[in-house]
Design an enzyme around this catalytic site. Structure first.
Site, PDB file in Angstrom:
ATOM      1  N   HIS A  22       0.861  -1.105   0.043  1.00  0.00           N
ATOM      2  CA  HIS A  22      -0.089   0.002   0.171  1.00  0.00           C
ATOM      3  C   HIS A  22       0.708   1.249  -0.295  1.00  0.00           C
ATOM      4  CE1 HIS A  22       0.416  -0.194   4.220  1.00  0.00           C
ATOM      5  NE2 HIS A  22      -0.399  -0.978   4.463  1.00  0.00           N
ATOM      6  N   HIS A  76      -3.885  -9.360  15.148  1.00  0.00           N
ATOM      7  CA  HIS A  76      -3.996  -8.258  14.494  1.00  0.00           C
ATOM      8  C   HIS A  76      -5.106  -8.486  13.233  1.00  0.00           C
ATOM      9  CE1 HIS A  76      -3.212  -4.597  12.124  1.00  0.00           C
ATOM     10  NE2 HIS A  76      -2.223  -4.760  11.566  1.00  0.00           N
ATOM     11  N   HIS A 226       6.315 -10.349   9.773  1.00  0.00           N
ATOM     12  CA  HIS A 226       7.111 -10.144   8.560  1.00  0.00           C
ATOM     13  C   HIS A 226       8.502 -10.593   8.793  1.00  0.00           C
ATOM     14  CE1 HIS A 226       3.474  -8.430   6.570  1.00  0.00           C
ATOM     15  NE2 HIS A 226       3.277  -7.485   7.837  1.00  0.00           N
TER      16      HIS A 226
HETATM   17 FE   LIG Z   1      -0.444  -4.320   9.995  1.00  0.00          FE
HETATM   18 FE   LIG Z   2       1.462  -6.614   8.599  1.00  0.00          FE
END
Ligand SMILES: [Fe+2]
Ligand SMILES: [Fe+2]
Length: 398
Positions: A22, A76, A226
């Site tokens: 994004h 999340h 990540h």
């Molecule tokens: Fe996030």
């Molecule tokens: Fe993420």
């Protein structure tokens, strides 16, 4: 099979192709890390982005029949981590979704509005300090509001001394290796820095609170959602120290000049500023938004105590490249910096207001009034920029 500890497996997806997250450029790709904990009650910690589903499932099936999974922890709501929970639930009919109160709200909004209302969603909502007994392990939770969404939380296994903090401490870095020490801590820290600048920077105060809580935990590994896992004591200490520094909005005594130009006049000013600052032996970087990437420019801004922003004026506005960048920068708010604005205009300086107000909104304190020159700057006008070096030195305490 990626076993990271007895009974704990990495079952994520390596996104070698990702080049843009994004708006954040990701030349090194990324990973979405899911972790399967094989205890009496098998537990999956996070899932992956929708297109990584088959790969994640293949990895899980090598270890267990997915129907046996009893808990899916969603640290999340963002869909790069929770995007395949809906599909997983079809295979794990008994699984309960463990998440924060905001997480439950968010997951319902995402999934019940997008074709997953036919399956049963059984939530187990947790708060900071709550414990989840999965057998040998009693997992604990730490809510981390605004690091980086209201729903964000971390899962901690005291028995393994492993923290699963989701996006915190992450890096967009695709690798067949799973650990920071296998790839190199400098590489991981560089990617973690860009990640922090572009994802976490606005939330320094909240990060400091999380760091306080994390300081009370024994940490043998930090397994983010990540990139690579931090596992040596040295590497864990390094990333935590860097987070403390970034969260406090600390920076180096260096200058970044970010600009775009229309007929090379703003460029002349930028080059002159560069020349005089460089001559004063102050580290300085020149970033032309026509050729540079926003997310790299923001990373440079996070490193630099002095931020100089310039634009030409087009139809009473800053150039679109600068306008877009300012929108991005205002969201990230790189506080605790000094700077000033500059640029070339034709007949009205009104457009520079946007530059000045963006600086103010970000918390970048002006060291001098805006330096604006009509049409093409003369040699004398350009030479007038030389006096700003003293102000820069003073602000940087050089
Ligand atoms: Fe996030
Ligand atoms: Fe993420």
């Amino acid at each position: 099979m990626h076993k990271i500890r007895d009974d704990i497996y990495w079952t994520g997806y390596i996104d070698w192709d990702l080049r843009n997250f994004h708006g954040y450029s990701t030349p090194s790709g990324s990973t979405y890390n899911a972790y399967l904990v094989m205890d009496e009650k098998p537990t999956l910690i996070d899932t992956v982005k929708h297109y990584g589903y088959t790969e994640m499932l293949r990895r899980i099936k090598r270890i267990i029949d997915p129907a046996k999974i009893e808990y899916i922890i969603s640290n999340h709501t963002e869909m790069d981590h929770s995007g395949t929970i809906g599909e997983m639930l079809k295979l794990c009919p008994n699984a309960r979704i463990v998440c924060s109160p905001k997480g439950a709200e968010g997951l319902k909004r995402h999934f019940l509005n997008s074709g997953h209302s036919d399956i049963e969603w059984k939530f187990k909502v947790v708060n900071t300090g709550d414990e989840l007994d999965i057998g040998k392990r009693k997992l604990k939770f730490l809510l981390m509001p605004m690091v980086h969404w209201p729903d964000s939380m971390a899962t901690y296994s005291p028995q393994d001394q492993i923290l699963f903090p989701n996006d915190a401490f992450g890096q967009h870095l695709a690798s067949s290796q799973r650990f920071v020490d296998q790839v190199g801590v400098e590489i991981a820290l560089k990617e973690a820095e860009k990640y922090y600048a572009n994802i976490v920077m606005p939330y320094g105060a909240q990060v400091l609170k999380v760091l306080e809580a994390v300081a009370t935990l024994k940490l043998d590994m930090i397994c983010p959602s990540h990139g690579l896992i931090w596992r040596t004591p040295e590497d864990i200490a390094k990333i935590i120290a860097q987070y403390a520094r970034w969260a406090a909005y600390e920076s180096n005594k260096q200058v970044i000049i970010v600009y775009d130009t229309m007929w090379h006049s703003t460029e002349k000013m930028a080059l002159k500023l560069y020349e005089v600052i460089d001559s004063a032996q102050i580290p300085v970087k020149l970033v032309n938004l026509k050729t540079s990437d926003y997310s790299d420019a923001v990373t440079d801004i996070m490193r630099s105590k002095m931020v100089i922003l310039g634009s030409a004026i087009l139809n009473n506005q800053v150039l679109p490249s600068v306008g877009g960048f300012l929108t991005y920068l205002k969201g990230l708010k790189p506080k605790n910096r000094f700077g000033f604005t500059f640029g070339s205009y034709g007949w009205s300086k009104a457009g520079f207001k946007e530059l000045e107000s963006a600086m103010e909104e970000c918390g970048i304190k002006s060291i001098t009034e805006g330096q604006y020159m009509q049409f093409v700057p003369s040699e004398i006008e350009l030479a007038s920029l030389e006096q700003i070096v003293e102000l820069i030195k003073k602000a940087l305490a050089i």
